[in-house]
Design a protein around this motif. Structure first.
Motif, PDB file in Angstrom:
ATOM      1  N   ALA A 368      33.627  14.515   2.843  1.00  0.00           N
ATOM      2  CA  ALA A 368      34.324  13.650   1.887  1.00  0.00           C
ATOM      3  C   ALA A 368      33.384  12.527   1.441  1.00  0.00           C
ATOM      4  O   ALA A 368      33.290  12.221   0.246  1.00  0.00           O
ATOM      5  CB  ALA A 368      35.592  13.085   2.515  1.00  0.00           C
ATOM      6  N   LYS A 370      30.079  12.608   1.588  1.00  0.00           N
ATOM      7  CA  LYS A 370      28.927  13.174   0.879  1.00  0.00           C
ATOM      8  C   LYS A 370      29.262  13.530  -0.565  1.00  0.00           C
ATOM      9  O   LYS A 370      28.481  13.310  -1.474  1.00  0.00           O
ATOM     10  CB  LYS A 370      28.463  14.463   1.595  1.00  0.00           C
ATOM     11  CG  LYS A 370      27.518  14.220   2.722  1.00  0.00           C
ATOM     12  CD  LYS A 370      26.673  15.435   3.114  1.00  0.00           C
ATOM     13  CE  LYS A 370      27.385  16.708   3.359  1.00  0.00           C
ATOM     14  NZ  LYS A 370      26.605  17.711   4.097  1.00  0.00           N
ATOM     15  N   TYR A 371      30.456  14.117  -0.752  1.00  0.00           N
ATOM     16  CA  TYR A 371      30.771  14.650  -2.078  1.00  0.00           C
ATOM     17  C   TYR A 371      31.643  13.707  -2.919  1.00  0.00           C
ATOM     18  O   TYR A 371      32.287  14.145  -3.861  1.00  0.00           O
ATOM     19  CB  TYR A 371      31.394  16.047  -1.948  1.00  0.00           C
ATOM     20  CG  TYR A 371      30.443  17.016  -1.289  1.00  0.00           C
ATOM     21  CD1 TYR A 371      29.332  17.489  -1.991  1.00  0.00           C
ATOM     22  CD2 TYR A 371      30.588  17.398   0.045  1.00  0.00           C
ATOM     23  CE1 TYR A 371      28.419  18.337  -1.383  1.00  0.00           C
ATOM     24  CE2 TYR A 371      29.678  18.249   0.654  1.00  0.00           C
ATOM     25  CZ  TYR A 371      28.590  18.707  -0.061  1.00  0.00           C
ATOM     26  OH  TYR A 371      27.679  19.545   0.530  1.00  0.00           O
ATOM     27  N   ASP A 398      39.873  12.938  -0.843  1.00  0.00           N
ATOM     28  CA  ASP A 398      38.849  12.134  -1.513  1.00  0.00           C
ATOM     29  C   ASP A 398      38.981  12.232  -3.020  1.00  0.00           C
ATOM     30  O   ASP A 398      39.699  13.100  -3.534  1.00  0.00           O
ATOM     31  CB  ASP A 398      37.441  12.566  -1.057  1.00  0.00           C
ATOM     32  CG  ASP A 398      37.115  13.999  -1.424  1.00  0.00           C
ATOM     33  OD1 ASP A 398      37.223  14.341  -2.612  1.00  0.00           O
ATOM     34  OD2 ASP A 398      36.752  14.785  -0.525  1.00  0.00           O
ATOM     35  N   ILE A 401      33.834  15.169  -6.130  1.00  0.00           N
ATOM     36  CA  ILE A 401      33.495  16.125  -7.196  1.00  0.00           C
ATOM     37  C   ILE A 401      34.475  17.301  -7.279  1.00  0.00           C
ATOM     38  O   ILE A 401      34.520  17.997  -8.281  1.00  0.00           O
ATOM     39  CB  ILE A 401      32.051  16.664  -7.029  1.00  0.00           C
ATOM     40  CG1 ILE A 401      31.872  17.359  -5.666  1.00  0.00           C
ATOM     41  CG2 ILE A 401      31.029  15.567  -7.201  1.00  0.00           C
ATOM     42  CD1 ILE A 401      30.560  18.109  -5.528  1.00  0.00           C
ATOM     43  N   GLY A 402      35.227  17.534  -6.188  1.00  0.00           N
ATOM     44  CA  GLY A 402      36.181  18.643  -6.210  1.00  0.00           C
ATOM     45  C   GLY A 402      35.508  20.001  -6.141  1.00  0.00           C
ATOM     46  O   GLY A 402      34.283  20.109  -6.183  1.00  0.00           O
ATOM     47  N   LEU A 411      34.313  28.664   0.829  1.00  0.00           N
ATOM     48  CA  LEU A 411      33.924  27.432   1.519  1.00  0.00           C
ATOM     49  C   LEU A 411      33.487  27.652   2.960  1.00  0.00           C
ATOM     50  O   LEU A 411      32.614  26.968   3.459  1.00  0.00           O
ATOM     51  CB  LEU A 411      35.133  26.481   1.577  1.00  0.00           C
ATOM     52  CG  LEU A 411      35.411  25.631   0.371  1.00  0.00           C
ATOM     53  CD1 LEU A 411      36.642  24.800   0.611  1.00  0.00           C
ATOM     54  CD2 LEU A 411      34.230  24.717   0.094  1.00  0.00           C
ATOM     55  N   ASP A 416      26.669  28.982   2.796  1.00  0.00           N
ATOM     56  CA  ASP A 416      27.071  29.036   1.388  1.00  0.00           C
ATOM     57  C   ASP A 416      27.357  27.620   0.909  1.00  0.00           C
ATOM     58  O   ASP A 416      28.281  26.964   1.382  1.00  0.00           O
ATOM     59  CB  ASP A 416      28.323  29.914   1.241  1.00  0.00           C
ATOM     60  CG  ASP A 416      28.440  30.477  -0.159  1.00  0.00           C
ATOM     61  OD1 ASP A 416      27.639  30.037  -1.012  1.00  0.00           O
ATOM     62  OD2 ASP A 416      29.306  31.327  -0.402  1.00  0.00           O
ATOM     63  N   ASN A 423      24.544  19.801  -6.689  1.00  0.00           N
ATOM     64  CA  ASN A 423      24.501  19.035  -5.440  1.00  0.00           C
ATOM     65  C   ASN A 423      23.093  18.849  -4.899  1.00  0.00           C
ATOM     66  O   ASN A 423      22.923  18.567  -3.730  1.00  0.00           O
ATOM     67  CB  ASN A 423      25.295  19.758  -4.340  1.00  0.00           C
ATOM     68  CG  ASN A 423      26.758  19.825  -4.672  1.00  0.00           C
ATOM     69  OD1 ASN A 423      27.200  19.085  -5.534  1.00  0.00           O
ATOM     70  ND2 ASN A 423      27.484  20.689  -4.010  1.00  0.00           N
ATOM     71  N   GLY A 428      22.500  19.095   2.945  1.00  0.00           N
ATOM     72  CA  GLY A 428      23.470  19.925   3.663  1.00  0.00           C
ATOM     73  C   GLY A 428      22.900  21.300   3.894  1.00  0.00           C
ATOM     74  O   GLY A 428      21.932  21.707   3.250  1.00  0.00           O
ATOM     75  N   THR A 429      23.516  22.016   4.830  1.00  0.00           N
ATOM     76  CA  THR A 429      23.034  23.351   5.155  1.00  0.00           C
ATOM     77  C   THR A 429      24.073  24.409   4.820  1.00  0.00           C
ATOM     78  O   THR A 429      23.784  25.592   4.849  1.00  0.00           O
ATOM     79  CB  THR A 429      22.760  23.464   6.673  1.00  0.00           C
ATOM     80  OG1 THR A 429      23.928  22.989   7.350  1.00  0.00           O
ATOM     81  CG2 THR A 429      21.555  22.670   7.078  1.00  0.00           C
ATOM     82  N   GLY A 430      25.296  23.958   4.514  1.00  0.00           N
ATOM     83  CA  GLY A 430      26.365  24.937   4.281  1.00  0.00           C
ATOM     84  C   GLY A 430      26.904  25.482   5.594  1.00  0.00           C
ATOM     85  O   GLY A 430      27.522  26.539   5.615  1.00  0.00           O
ATOM     86  N   LEU A 433      31.423  23.602   7.341  1.00  0.00           N
ATOM     87  CA  LEU A 433      32.771  24.167   7.251  1.00  0.00           C
ATOM     88  C   LEU A 433      32.884  25.512   7.962  1.00  0.00           C
ATOM     89  O   LEU A 433      33.954  25.848   8.482  1.00  0.00           O
ATOM     90  CB  LEU A 433      33.204  24.295   5.790  1.00  0.00           C
ATOM     91  CG  LEU A 433      33.538  22.957   5.116  1.00  0.00           C
ATOM     92  CD1 LEU A 433      33.937  23.169   3.666  1.00  0.00           C
ATOM     93  CD2 LEU A 433      34.661  22.231   5.844  1.00  0.00           C
ATOM     94  N   SER A 457      39.352  16.354  -3.528  1.00  0.00           N
ATOM     95  CA  SER A 457      39.776  17.415  -2.615  1.00  0.00           C
ATOM     96  C   SER A 457      40.600  16.845  -1.487  1.00  0.00           C
ATOM     97  O   SER A 457      40.513  15.665  -1.172  1.00  0.00           O
ATOM     98  CB  SER A 457      38.562  18.097  -1.992  1.00  0.00           C
ATOM     99  OG  SER A 457      37.543  18.269  -2.921  1.00  0.00           O
TER     100      SER A 457
HETATM  101  P1  ADP Z   1      27.220  21.331   3.526  1.00  0.00           P
HETATM  102  O1  ADP Z   1      28.014  20.116   3.254  1.00  0.00           O
HETATM  103  O2  ADP Z   1      26.216  21.142   4.618  1.00  0.00           O
HETATM  104  O3  ADP Z   1      26.627  21.938   2.303  1.00  0.00           O
HETATM  105  P2  ADP Z   1      29.720  22.563   4.375  1.00  0.00           P
HETATM  106  O4  ADP Z   1      29.961  23.865   5.050  1.00  0.00           O
HETATM  107  O5  ADP Z   1      30.203  21.344   5.065  1.00  0.00           O
HETATM  108  O6  ADP Z   1      28.180  22.481   4.103  1.00  0.00           O
HETATM  109  O7  ADP Z   1      30.376  22.639   2.941  1.00  0.00           O
HETATM  110  C1  ADP Z   1      30.170  23.793   2.140  1.00  0.00           C
HETATM  111  C2  ADP Z   1      30.273  23.450   0.687  1.00  0.00           C
HETATM  112  O8  ADP Z   1      31.614  23.090   0.373  1.00  0.00           O
HETATM  113  C3  ADP Z   1      29.440  22.252   0.277  1.00  0.00           C
HETATM  114  O9  ADP Z   1      28.128  22.628  -0.044  1.00  0.00           O
HETATM  115  C4  ADP Z   1      30.206  21.717  -0.942  1.00  0.00           C
HETATM  116  O10 ADP Z   1      29.809  22.404  -2.093  1.00  0.00           O
HETATM  117  C5  ADP Z   1      31.655  22.102  -0.650  1.00  0.00           C
HETATM  118  N1  ADP Z   1      32.447  20.953  -0.146  1.00  0.00           N
HETATM  119  C6  ADP Z   1      32.780  20.687   1.139  1.00  0.00           C
HETATM  120  N2  ADP Z   1      33.536  19.580   1.247  1.00  0.00           N
HETATM  121  C7  ADP Z   1      33.705  19.116  -0.017  1.00  0.00           C
HETATM  122  C8  ADP Z   1      34.410  17.985  -0.588  1.00  0.00           C
HETATM  123  N3  ADP Z   1      35.088  17.132   0.165  1.00  0.00           N
HETATM  124  N4  ADP Z   1      34.356  17.843  -1.921  1.00  0.00           N
HETATM  125  C9  ADP Z   1      33.675  18.732  -2.684  1.00  0.00           C
HETATM  126  N5  ADP Z   1      32.996  19.800  -2.218  1.00  0.00           N
HETATM  127  C10 ADP Z   1      33.012  19.998  -0.906  1.00  0.00           C
END
Ligand code: ADP
Length: 611
Positions: A368, A370-371, A398, A401-402, A411, A416, A423, A428-430, A433, A457
């Motif tokens: 939240a 970061k984005y 938050d 950017i959604g 997600l 991914d 971004n 981030g590494t993906g 989540l 989001s």
């Molecule tokens: P990372 O943040 O390290 O890239 P995550 O697995 O935490 O990896 O998140 C995967 C992707 O989901 C992110 O790259 C981002 O594009 C999207 N994302 C996650 N949380 C949010 C959020 N709160 N608002 C917008 N996009 C999000």
């Protein structure tokens, strides 16, 4: 007519076998391909043999008889050469001795056998052949003799190859080949002595038939191949885990110096405030790097089924406070309002894996922050209590950017990252989540995502935790956040670490508490000091040291009479279960490198701050 009957029966067998074999799914290996050619070839040979039989029976002088006989001989030649190649191919298959040269050996083998095959083909085609239908139907002459000689030589070659590589033919199922060779040889001799008995092709059918039930059964092969693939995957997975654990150790060691010294510099009064901002950036970058290493370790642990739920009693308020403090720290100077609403009636002591609940919440809170560029972030924690279970409902909303609707189900895929082009500036590494989802699955929790692109989001998580009515932990104590305190009485700590820089970090960190220390860079010196009666209040012991490891040193120390100094493992091994491993070895406590300030505070307060 008996001979014709034998051929017809063989044709029926061969055809049935071909249909059964082709109707089953196969793994595409070279042996399978050769075997399926052998079946087809055998069927073809039987048909030609039958045609040859009747042609010779009714008209020995005709050109067609001559051509069909020659084709039959070519068939025999092709079959035996191909069968020999099959035997040679599998006898090298499991060889470790020839492993590196296997492809070279095989391609040379193909060249040699190809050359022999074409030479014999020419001989068989152009040497004369004779027919007789007086005392039974048969053919004879030089071109037939060539086929006999080649066949017997091939069978002998196969036997020699199989004996030479006997150790390599690990699979017992290949042993029937030892039976097929003499069988082929006997058939050849009988045929030679009694040429009117059409035995060879039918014996070949019999061998192919037996092969199907012993070494070439597609079902057995499929299972075997799957087992091999699973073994290989297991090995690769083990190698990956080892590699990751080594890498984690290697990365954490220098990181310990970077984060440790930066924290010390931050406390230094002589450093100007302008430099302090840069030091904070170094610490933040170090923390990010650590998060990445931890993320990679976590996902590999989860995938190797090594991640375990470690349930304990814990104070919910302390957990919530930590989440708030941590998020405020992450927001730092970002123009974001942080709204917090936590249900006051949540039972104070819960039973579950607090560390993992925290990790899940931190992951979504960090995202939240970061984005989201501006606006607000809201952390809401409510609960539903029923039958001694408290369902925590944690939502993080938050105004960031959604996420595109179509992307929501992607997600939780590891590595991914969505809309990477947009971004690029966000690290981030993906993995966050993907780990969150897997941890939730382990705890029977759920996650729901609602998001509108460009607006924001909302991630809602629900986790069940048991309610502890009569806690064994003291709530006030569990909730107390231990601050850094100056140690009052003079204390002396022995630090054991083979890495000189890490020794310096630990010395300086202890100095900042007013604690004196003595450093040694190997276990032997530490044992020597204790044996000489030197007194210490605490020992910080690195584990991975050359010659004598920290664990070995610790066990040696334990053997010294009257030894009762608390020993804390201080290591860059941070795989799950590592802490438990050290505690089980008898260490009093465990500190992971890079040393976390709060954890160090805890250790100092526990072992050095008591009167
Ligand atoms: P990372 O943040 O390290 O890239 P995550 O697995 O935490 O990896 O998140 C995967 C992707 O989901 C992110 O790259 C981002 O594009 C999207 N994302 C996650 N949380 C949010 C959020 N709160 N608002 C917008 N996009 C999000």
């Amino acid at each position: 007519m008996g001979a014709a009957l034998l051929i017809i029966c063989s044709i029926i067998y061969s055809l049935t076998l071909l249909i059964v074999y082709k109707s089953k799914p196969h793994i595409k290996t070279v042996e399978n391909k050769i075997f399926s050619i052998l079946i087809i070839l055998n069927l073809f040979g039987l048909i030609i043999e039958l045609a040859n039989y009747f042609l010779v029976l009714y008209n020995t002088e005709c050109l067609l008889t001559y051509i069909i006989s020659k084709i039959y001989l070519i068939y025999l030649l092709t079959f035996i050469i191909l069968f020999t190649y099959y035997v040679i191919y599998i006898s090298f298959e499991d060889s470790t001795k020839y492993k590196s040269k296997l492809n070279e050996i095989r391609s040379n083998m193909i060249k040699i056998m190809g050359f022999c095959y074409f030479t014999f083909l020419l001989l068989v085609t152009f040497l004369p052949i004779n027919f007789s239908n007086e005392n039974g139907v048969y053919t004879y002459g030089p071109s037939i003799n060539v086929v006999y000689v080649v066949s017997i030589t091939c069978i002998l070659c196969c036997i020699v190859f199989m004996f030479l590589n006997f150790k390599n033919i690990k699979h017992k199922k290949y042993l029937p080949l030892f039976f097929f060779m003499p069988l082929g040889m006997i058939a050849m001799l009988i045929q030679n002595i009694f040429p009117s008995i059409t035995l060879i092709t039918s014996v070949e059918t019999f061998i192919v038939f037996l092969m199907y039930f012993t070494i070439e059964n597609p079902d057995v092969k499929m299972i075997e191949q799957l087992n091999i693939a699973r073994d290989q995957a297991d090995k690769a997975n083990k190698a990956k885990t080892e590699f990751l654990s080594n890498m984690s150790h290697e990365i954490r060691t220098p990181l310990n110096a970077i984060v440790g010294f930066s924290n010390l510099l931050l406390e230094d009064k002589n450093i100007p405030d302008t430099s302090k901002d840069e030091i904070k950036d170094i610490i933040m970058a170090g923390d990010n790097l650590l998060e990445i290493v931890n993320g990679i370790l976590d996902i590999s642990k989860i995938e190797a089924n090594k991640m375990e739920i470690e349930a304990n009693e814990y104070s919910f308020k302390k957990l919530a406070d930590e989440l708030v403090t941590l998020t405020k720290g992450r927001i730092a100077e970002k123009p974001l309002e942080f709204k917090v609403s936590i249900d006051e009636t949540i039972p104070p002591v819960l039973y579950g894996d607090a560390q993992k609940v925290k990790q899940i919440c931190v992951n979504i809170l960090t995202n939240a922050v970061k984005y989201t560029k501006e606006g607000w972030i809201e952390l809401k924690i409510s609960h539903v209590a029923k039958d001694g279970v408290c369902r925590l409902i944690i939502s993080v909303e938050d105004t960031g950017i959604g996420i595109k609707e179509g992307n929501i189900n992607r997600l939780f895929d590891k590595f991914d990252r969505l809309d990477v082009d947009k971004n690029v500036t966000i690290e981030g590494t993906g993995l966050g989540l993907a780990i969150t989802k897997k941890l939730l699955d382990m705890m029977n929790g759920k996650i729901v995502v609602q998001s509108t692109l460009g607006k924001g989001s909302k991630f809602t998580v629900s986790i069940d935790q048991k309610i502890v009515e009569n806690p064994t932990i003291k709530i006030e104590e569990a909730e107390k956040v231990i601050e850094k305190v100056q140690v009052k009485n003079e204390k002396l700590v022995l630090i054991v670490d083979d890495n000189k820089i890490n020794l310096k970090v630990a010395e300086r960190l202890l100095e900042s508490y007013g604690i004196k220390s003595v450093s040694v860079d190997n276990g032997y010196d530490a044992i020597e000091k204790i044996k000489n009666g030197e007194k210490f209040d605490l020992i910080l012991m690195d584990d991975m040291m050359p010659k004598l490891s920290g664990t070995e040193t610790f066990h040696e120390l334990e053997k010294i009479e009257g030894f009762n100094i608390p020993v804390v493992a201080l290591t860059a091994n941070a795989l799950t279960g590592e802490k438990e491993k050290y505690l089980a070895e008898g260490f009093n406590d465990y500190l992971a490198k890079p040393i976390n300030k709060d954890e160090l505070n805890n250790v100092i307060n526990k072992y050095l701050n008591q009167e």
